[in-house]
Motif scaffolding. Structure first.
Motif, mmCIF file in Angstrom:
data_model
loop_
_atom_site.group_PDB
_atom_site.id
_atom_site.type_symbol
_atom_site.label_atom_id
_atom_site.label_comp_id
_atom_site.label_asym_id
_atom_site.label_seq_id
_atom_site.Cartn_x
_atom_site.Cartn_y
_atom_site.Cartn_z
ATOM 1 N N THR A 1 -0.241 -4.774 -0.645
ATOM 2 C CA THR A 1 0.359 -5.033 0.667
ATOM 3 C C THR A 1 1.639 -4.245 0.878
ATOM 4 O O THR A 1 2.139 -4.151 1.996
ATOM 5 N N HIS B 1 10.936 -5.166 6.548
ATOM 6 C CA HIS B 1 9.778 -6.016 6.810
ATOM 7 C C HIS B 1 8.832 -6.089 5.612
ATOM 8 O O HIS B 1 7.853 -6.814 5.642
ATOM 9 N N ARG B 2 9.122 -5.323 4.575
ATOM 10 C CA ARG B 2 8.299 -5.427 3.364
ATOM 11 C C ARG B 2 9.122 -5.934 2.176
ATOM 12 O O ARG B 2 8.744 -5.759 1.029
ATOM 13 N N GLU C 1 4.375 -5.258 -0.276
ATOM 14 C CA GLU C 1 5.473 -6.226 -0.166
ATOM 15 C C GLU C 1 6.265 -6.335 -1.468
ATOM 16 O O GLU C 1 5.696 -6.432 -2.557
#
Lengths: 791, 159
Positions: free
Chosen positions: A224, A253-254, A226
Motif C-alpha cells: 500500500t 497521506h502515506r 503506507e
C-alpha cells in the motif's frame, strides 16, 4: 475572605458533569498492567535499532568503517548520516522563526537527523545499527570504527559568544539577539527611580525524565505504500507533518503516526527527534519493522533539556513602593541545534510574561540565544514561563527585603486590580481577566501568615532557621490566536480540532487532536460531552493519538488541551445539538426554532412531548421520519482557534526549615492557590498541581544538569541526577479561585504547568529568607546552603 | 539454561540464557508487559514485582536465580472486575497519571502494607514511613501525595 469564598464556590458539583471529581476512565487499564505503551508493541518480523552516538562534545567525523559491524551475526544494516543524506532526507526544522532586534531572521544551524560531517554534543546520533535482536545490534554497534578529530567544545553559555564558532556561518554562536519592550523608556524610568534592586540569576538546566523513555516502532507496507510509526509523542499530527513536509521521510497521506499510551512527556515528547525519524526511514530501507527503545542513559544524553538561563535584572521602585521599570537581560542556552520549539521558549514564552501580575509600566527584555556543544534545549513543563516567574518573583521579593516592606504588601500594592481588565502589559500580552488579590489573600489565610513569626521563633528554639517565600505567578496558556502566532514566527497554527460522532445507538465517540499522556483527557473530555448531551459517562469514548483516526490536531503542550481542544469539542457539541433540534422539530411536527435541548431531551417548552438524545440519534441514521433536505447522520466537527491566550495565575507560598549544621532544607509547608478559570474535574486539576509542584521543587532543591568543561554529561543517570522521591516532598495544601476565562466557551484556562511555574521562586525566596542571604543558586542543595551560611 | 518457576499462579518452564533479566523474561518471553522498564541503573522501580512474596526490582534478578521461585506481577493481583484493594485505592485517590510507574508502585506499596510499614497510631509518622518506604520507586507525574493517600486507604482494607 468572603470574596474569595464566593469565587471558589464553583468546584463542588456532584454527578459526572462539569465540576465533578469523576474517577478516571483510563485508570482501569493502567492499574491492571493493561496499558499499551510504545515499547509494549511488537510487530511481526521486527528488527532492533541501536544508535551510534558521539562520545565527544565536538568533533569532525573523518571516517566511519562499518565493515566489521556489518559482518556480525544478525546484523541487517549499519546506516549512517551519510546514507540518510544520500537518500535525500532533509534536516530537522525549528518550527518558530524568531526575528532579531535588528530585523534579521534568527540563524538556524542545519540539524541533520543523523550527523554526517560533525558531531556537536555528547550523545548525538550519527548512525544506527539494525539487527535481528537487540543483543546483536548492541554488539555490532561496538564494532563500528570511527575516526573523529576532536575540536574544542563550547560548553558554558555565558562564554559562548567569545568562543570558537560551532557552526559555519553562525558568528559568535549567536542564534539571535531578541528584544521586547521600550528600552529607552525603561532605562529612563530606572535612572529616576527612588530605589533600584539588582539581581543575578541562573535558571538551572534540567533534564525532563518522563518515566517512560522515548521509543519508536516503524513499519512500511510495500503493497500500500503506507508507513506506520508508533512513537512516544505528545503531538502525532505535528510529528507526521514535520516528517513529511520537512524531512521528507514519507508523503503525509502515506504516513500514519500513532502515539499510544505515553508515559509522561512534560514537553520532552513534543519534539521530532532523530531517532524516530531514523526508525521509520530504516524500516522502509531494510524491509522489516524496526523498533527502538531508549535506555535511560540515552534519555539523559539526547532528550531535549530545559531552562538554562543566565540573567541580570533590575527593578525600579518609586518612593511609594510602586514598580516603575523592569529591565532584564538573559543569555539562553539553546544547545547544539535549535530543537522544534527551542527558539520560542526564551523569547515569546518568556519575555512576554515579565509583567507578571503587576502594573509595571516600563519593561524591556533582551535575550541572547546561544549555541553550545550540549544537547538541544527546548520546552520543559512551563517552557519560558517558569524562567520569567523566577526573575519577577525573585526580584520582587528581594526588593521587598531591601525596602523593608512586607513581601505580601509590596505585591498587593503593585498587582493589577480586578477592575483593570482587560489589561494591556508593556510586553505585548493583553490579560483578559484575573483576580490576583483573591488568590494571594486565600494563600495567606491557608499558610496562616499571621502565625509565621511564632513558627519561626519555635523553629529557632529547635536550632532551625525557618523562612517563608512567596511567588505570585502568571502564565500564558493556549498559545493563540493562530494568525498572531504565525505573524510572530510560528510555523503552524495553534487551533485545535474536535469531532463528535454520535453513533446510531446514541453512544458517542469523541476525537481530539490533543494527546493525553497522563492528563486524563479520556475522562475530562467525556465529562464535557456527557454533560452537554445528558448521557452517561460510559456512553462517551475519547479517541486521541492516532493520525489514522483523528483528522488533525496540534497536540498537548502549554496547558492548551482543555482551553483549546476542549473548546473545539464544545463547539462541535453545539453543532450536534443544533442539528438534533432540526431533526426533533420534524419528528415532533413543529417548527425548528421552538425546540430546546435540556437534560438529554429535545422538546418544546410547555409541551410534554419530547425525544431523547438517543431517539434523535437513531432517527439521524435511520431517516424514515426526517426533514427534507437535511443530510442524514449525526457527526460534527470543529476547528477552534482561540481569540487570545488564557492567563492562569495564582499564589504559591513555601515555608522551609534549614538545619544550619547540615544545610539540609525541609519544605515544611507549601500552599498553592491557583486560578484556572472554570474547572471540569477538580481531582485531576489538583493532581496536575501536585505533579507540577514536585517538578518545581525538584528544580529548586534537587535537580541540576551538569556538563563538565569537555562537554561530558556528568549527570547522566538517575544516580547522578537527583529526581524528587517520595520522601523529598511534603503534603501540599491546594485550593483554587475561579475567574472564568472570558473568551472560550468553557471558561477554562489550563492547569498543567502552574505548579512548575510558581514553585521554584517560592522555595528559593523561602530558603534565602531562612538563611538571610540572597547569594544562593538553584538547586539549593545542602552543600550550597551550608556554604552560603558560612559566608 | 532451563528454568521452572511460577508466574501469577501458573507454572512456567523456559529455556533462556542464564543472564536474562527477570523483567525481560516477563515482558519478552511471557508477554506480561504491565511491568515496565524506566531506567538502566535499578533506580526507578517501574519494574517492581513480587519474588517469593517480597518486592524486588525485576531488572536486578537473573533467570538463573528463578528456579522454583514464585513471581507475582501487576497482572496477577487483580482484574478490572476484581481489583486488589491497592489497585482500587490508587484509582480512588488519583494516585496515577501517565500510569507508567504505577504497576511497580502498586507492587511496592502492597509489600509495604503486608510487612507492616504502615502500622502505628500517629498518622503523620505513618505517612512519613510510607514516603520512606516508597523511596525506591520514582513517579514524575503525581508528586506522591495521592500515592501516600492511596497506600493509607488500601492499608485499612488489606488488614
Amino acid at each position: 475572605m468572603t470574596q474569595t469564598a464566593q469565587i471558589r464556590s464553583e468546584t463542588g458539583a456532584g454527578g459526572h458533569g462539569i465540576g465533578a471529581s469523576v474517577l478516571r476512565k483510563e485508570d482501569l487499564r493502567f492499574i491492571t498492567g493493561a496499558g499499551r505503551y510504545t515499547d509494549d508493541i511488537d510487530l511481526p518480523g521486527q528488527a532492533y535499532a541501536v544508535f551510534l552516538r558521539s562520545p565527544f562534545a565536538r568533533a569532525r567525523i573523518e571516517r566511519i568503517d562499518t565493515d566489521d559491524a556489518r559482518a556480525m551475526p544478525g546484523v541487517i544494516a549499519v546506516l549512517t548520516g551519510r546514507d540518510m543524506a544520500d537518500d535525500g532526507l532533509g534536516d530537522l526544522p525549528c518550527g518558530w522563526l524568531v526575528k532579531q532586534k535588528d530585523g534579521r531572521d534568527m540563524v538556524a544551524a542545519p540539524h541533520p537527523p543523523l550527523a554526517h560531517t560533525q558531531v556537536n554534543y555528547v550523545g548525538e546520533p550519527y548512525g544506527v545499527v539494525i539487527a535481528a535482536t537487540l543483543y546483536d545490534a548492541r554488539q555490532a554497534a561496538e564494532a563500528v570504527e570511527v575516526d573523529f578529530t576532536e575540536l574544542d567544545p563550547v560548553v558554558d553559555p555565558a562564554h559562548a559568544r567569545h568562543s570558537e564558532d560551532i557552526h559555519a556561518g553562525v558568528l559568535g554562536n549567536l542564534a539571535y539577539d531578541w528584544e521586547l519592550g521600550d528600552r529607552a523608556a525603561t532605562e529612563a524610568a530606572l535612572a529616576t527611580a527612588a530605589h533600584v534592586t539588582r539581581i543575578e540569576l541562573v535558571n538551572n538546566r534540567l533534564i525532563p525524565n518522563a518515566m517512560e523513555p522515548r521509543a519508536a516502532v516503524g513499519a512500511y507496507d510495500p503493497g500500500t505504500g503506507e508507513h506506520t510509526l508508533y512513537t512516544t509523542s505528545q503531538n502525532p499530527h505535528l510529528e507526521r507533518l514535520v516528517l513529511s513536509a520537512f524531512v521528507g521521510v514519507a508523503p503525509e497521506h502515506r504516513l500514519r503516526v500513532i502515539a499510544p499510551d505515553v508515559g509522561g512527556g512534560f514537553g520532552s515528547k513534543i519534539f521530532v527527534y532523530p531517532e524516530e525519524t531514523a526508525v521509520i526511514w530504516a524500516a522502509r530501507k531494510v524491509g522489516r519493522p524496526v523498533k527502538w527503545t531508549a535506555e535511560r542513559s540515552e534519555s539523559f544524553l539526547a532528550d531535549a533539556h530545559g531552562r538554562d538561563h543566565v540573567t541580570h535584572a533590575e527593578l525600579g521602585v518609586d518612593a511609594d513602593g510602586r514598580f516603575v521599570a523592569l529591565k532584564v537581560e538573559t543569555t539562553a542556552n539553546l544547545g547544539a541545534y535549535l530543537s522544534l520549539f527551542g527558539s520560542s521558549v526564551p523569547t515569546y514564552l518568556y519575555g512576554t510574561l515579565l509583567a507578571g501580575q503587576y502594573r509595571t509600566p516600563n519593561i524591556h527584555v533582551e535575550v541572547h540565544g546561544v549555541y553550545t556543544n550540549t544537547a538541544p534545549v527546548d520546552a520543559y513543563r512551563g517552557a519560558g514561563r517558569p524562567e520569567a516567574t523566577y526573575v519577577v518573583e525573585r526580584i520582587v521579593e528581594t526588593a521587598a527585603r531591601e525596602l523593608g516592606i512586607d513581601p505580601a504588601e509590596l505585591r498587593r500594592r503593585n498587582m493589577i486590580r480586578p477592575d483593570e481588565f482587560p489589561y494591556q502589559t508593556p510586553v505585548a500580552l493583553q490579560y483578559d481577566t484575573g483576580n490576583y488579590q483573591a488568590s494571594l489573600e486565600r494563600a495567606l489565610e491557608l499558610i496562616d501568615y499571621a502565625g509565621f513569626p511564632a513558627r519561626r521563633a519555635a523553629a529557632a528554639a529547635r536550632g532551625l532557621r525557618r523562612g517563608i517565600g512567596f511567588s505570585c505567578y502568571i502564565e500564558a496558556c493556549g498559545l493563540a490566536p493562530s494568525k498572531l502566532a504565525i505573524s510572530l514566527g510560528a510555523g503552524v497554527g495553534l487551533y485545535e480540532s474536535g469531532e463528535i460522532r454520535v453513533n446510531p445507538t446514541g453512544s458517542v465517540t469523541v476525537f481530539t487532536g490533543t494527546h493525553s499522556h497522563g492528563q486524563g483527557h479520556e475522562t475530562t473530555f467525556a465529562q464535557i460531552v456527557a454533560d452537554r448531551f445528558g448521557i452517561g459517562l460510559d456512553d462517551v469514548e475519547v479517541v486521541h493519538g492516532d493520525t489514522g483516526r483523528v483528522e488533525f490536531g496540534l497536540g498537548t503542550y502549554g496547558s492548551r488541551s482543555l482551553s483549546v481542544g476542549g473548546s473545539a469539542i464544545s463547539v462541535a457539541a453545539d453543532k450536534v445539538i443544533a442539528k438534533g433540534k432540526l431533526i426533533a422539530a420534524h419528528m415532533l411536527e413543529t417548527v425548528p426554532g421552538t425546540i430546546e435541548f435540556a437534560d438529554g431531551r429535545f422538546g418544546q417548552p410547555g409541551s410534554n412531548q419530547s425525544l431523547s438524545f438517543g431517539e434523535v440519534a437513531f432517527a439521524a441514521y435511520v431517516p424514515a421520519n426526517y426533514p427534507d433536505g437535511l443530510e442524514p447522520g449525526l457527526s460534527e466537527k470543529a476547528f477552534y482557534d482561540p481569540a487570545n491566550f488564557t492567563f492562569p495565575a495564582g499564589t504559591h507560598i513555601a515555608e522551609v526549615e534549614v538545619d544550619p549544621e547540615t544545610g539540609v532544607v525541609e519544605v515544611v509547608a507549601f500552599v498553592a492557590v491557583d486560578d484556572f478559570g472554570r474547572v471540569i474535574n477538580p481531582m485531576i486539576v489538583h493532581g496536575q498541581v501536585q505533579g507540577g509542584l514536585a517538578q518545581g521543587i525538584g528544580q529548586a532543591l534537587l535537580e541540576r544538569c551538569v556538563y563538565d568543561e569537555f562537554g561530558q554529561l556528568r549527570t547522566g543517570s538517575m544516580m547522578d541526577y537527583c529526581l524528587p522521591r517520595a520522601d523529598d516532598l511534603p503534603d501540599f495544601t491546594i485550593d483554587t479561585t475561579v475567574t472564568p476565562c472570558t473568551h472560550n466557551p468553557l471558561g477554562a484556562k489550563g492547569c498543567g504547568e502552574a505548579g512548575a511555574i510558581g514553585s521554584p521562586a517560592a522555595i528559593m525566596n523561602a530558603v534565602t529568607d531562612a538563611i538571610g542571604t540572597n547569594d544562593l543558586a538553584m538547586p539549593a542543595t545542602p552543600e550550597k546552603v551550608w556554604r552560603a551560611l558560612a559566608r | 539454561m532451563k528454568v521452572s518457576f511460577t508466574v501469577n499462579g501458573t507454572p512456567r518452564a523456559l529455556d533462556v540464557p542464564a543472564n536474562t533479566l527477570l523483567v525481560d523474561l516477563l515482558r519478552q518471553h511471557l508477554d506480561l508487559t504491565g511491568t515496565h522498564v524506566g531506567c538502566d541503573t535499578s533506580q526507578c522501580g517501574a519494574c517492581t514485582v513480587h519474588l517469593d512474596g517480597r518486592a524486588v526490582k525485576s531488572c536486578t534478578v537473573l533467570a538463573g536465580q528463578l528456579e522454583g521461585a514464585v513471581v507475582t506481577t501487576i497482572e496477577g493481583i487483580g482484574t478490572p472486575a476484581r481489583l486488589h484493594p491497592m489497585q482500587e485505592a490508587f484509582r480512588a485517590c488519583h494516585a496515577l497519571q501517565c500510569g507508567f510507574c504505577t504497576p511497580g508502585m502498586i507492587m511496592a506499596a502492597i509489600e509495604l502494607v503486608e510487612y507492616g510499614a504502615i502500622d502505628g497510631s500517629d498518622p503523620a509518622a505513618v505517612r512519613r514511613r510510607v514516603r520512606e518506604g516508597l523511596e525506591g520507586n520514582l513517579c514524575r507525574c503525581t508528586g506522591y501525595q495521592n500515592i501516600v493517600d492511596a497506600v493509607m486507604q488500601a492499608a485499612g482494607k488489606m488488614r
